[in-house]
Design a protein around this motif. Structure first.
Motif, short mmCIF file in Angstrom:
data_model
loop_
_atom_site.label_atom_id
_atom_site.label_comp_id
_atom_site.label_asym_id
_atom_site.label_seq_id
_atom_site.Cartn_x
_atom_site.Cartn_y
_atom_site.Cartn_z
N ASN A 290 0.83 -1.21 0.00
CA ASN A 290 0.00 0.00 0.00
C ASN A 290 0.86 1.25 0.00
O ASN A 290 0.56 2.24 -0.68
N ASN A 294 0.68 4.03 -2.81
CA ASN A 294 0.13 5.33 -2.42
C ASN A 294 1.16 6.45 -2.40
O ASN A 294 0.81 7.62 -2.53
N ASP A 295 2.43 6.09 -2.20
CA ASP A 295 3.48 7.12 -2.17
C ASP A 295 4.69 6.64 -2.97
O ASP A 295 5.76 6.37 -2.41
#
Length: 333
Positions: A290, A294-295
């Motif tokens: 994740n 997400n980053d």
């Protein structure tokens, strides 16, 4: 080599009790040569080198677990991690940040063979949290899996029959362990793992590219959003009892400058530093994935730091320097 002695350094890889005569090692040592035994095999194989380890000046192990087991009063036993060649490292061309960000939604790549039921279960679970997922390694295709099992059965049975013939027939109950030692469980584990009734859940949402040459594999890895590997080993005589094993792959895949998710172990933490992506269990693996999704900018920066750690610490040029410092010899690469 010098005028004073025929050899300055005897460097042995995986020297085992059954392969090298003690008297031969003693003669080299008495001549003034420095003796090193480098053990890179699995943690559970440490017992194969107990006797000769007492003769070597240094025992270097790629597994910290074995450093503790082989420690003795006769020499130094040191952790000596895996390394990759300088040529391999410099051939890798990591993507620029903007190119990686453009590939941030690309598949996650798992690299490893389908050598055990545990590995199959791992990838099946991974496919549910890492979509899309590309899996590279032998045995994942159904047909090759069946062929691999048949080959494993055949080779294991051949070894079994050969050993029995050498010893004039072996009583399974009374002499098996005494004659074969740890090898008995290895052969038995291989046979049991291959012939046992195994039900493999079909892999969904998984891309199986099949065999890739080195160039194709490099291209695939460099275009991945992240790379996942596992330090868990669960084949052969570990069938049904998987355990951690530090691997060359932990170093190798971290050199690509792509986020590489590895098992959190003392060895990987010691070698890869604080910026590597560690997981223990599927909850942590999901969290790492994740974060990468997400980053991606932060994920890229962390992967870049880890690649620098590989360059500064885990190339064979680094290892040659360490050996030279350890032995006080002038060693050219």
């Amino acid at each position: 080599m010098t005028k004073e002695r025929f050899y300055d350094l005897i460097f042995v890889v995986e020297g085992r009790d059954k392969d090298i005569e003690m008297e031969t090692l003693k003669r080299f040592k008495n001549s003034g040569a420095v003796l090193i035994n480098y053990l890179v095999d699995t943690p559970q194989d440490w017992w194969r080198s107990i006797k000769i380890s007492q003769i070597f000046d240094y025992v270097l192990s790629a597994q910290t677990e074995n450093c503790q087991r082989l420690k003795n009063k006769y020499n130094e036993v040191l952790f000596f991690p895996f390394a990759i060649s300088d040529e391999f490292f410099h051939k890798i061309r990591p993507p620029k940040e903007e190119d990686y960000l453009a590939n941030a939604r690309n598949p996650i790549t798992f690299l490893g063979s389908a050598h055990s039921r545990w590995r199959w279960h791992f990838v099946n679970q991974l496919s549910r949290i890492a979509e899309p997922l590309t899996v590279v390694g032998s045995g994942w295709n159904g047909k090759s899996r069946n062929g691999e099992q048949a080959s494993t059965i055949q080779s294991s049975v051949k070894r079994l029959l050969k050993k029995m013939e050498e010893h004039g027939g072996i009583s399974f109950r009374s002499q098996w362990t005494r004659i074969w030692g740890g090898e008995a469980s290895a052969v038995l584990g291989g046979i049991i793992n291959a012939v046992s009734q195994q039900s493999y859940a079909p892999l969904e949402n998984v891309q199986l590219p099949g065999f890739l040459n080195d160039g194709e594999l490099n291209e695939l890895l460099l275009q991945s959003a992240a790379i996942v590997s596992t330090s868990m080993h669960g084949s052969g005589y570990l069938a049904g009892h998987p355990r951690m094993q530090f691997k060359l792959r932990d170093i190798e895949l971290s050199a690509y400058g792509i986020p590489h998710l590895v098992n959190r172990t003392p060895d990987t933490i010691m070698c890869l530093g604080d910026d590597a992506f560690y997981y223990h269990g599927f909850d942590e693996l999901r969290s790492c994935l994740n974060m990468v999704r997400n980053d991606p900018k932060l994920a890229y920066q962390r992967a870049k730091v880890v690649r620098t750690i590989i360059q500064n610490n885990h190339l064979w040029s680094n290892r040659f320097s360490q050996i030279a410092k350890l032995t006080k010899l002038n060693i050219s690469q």
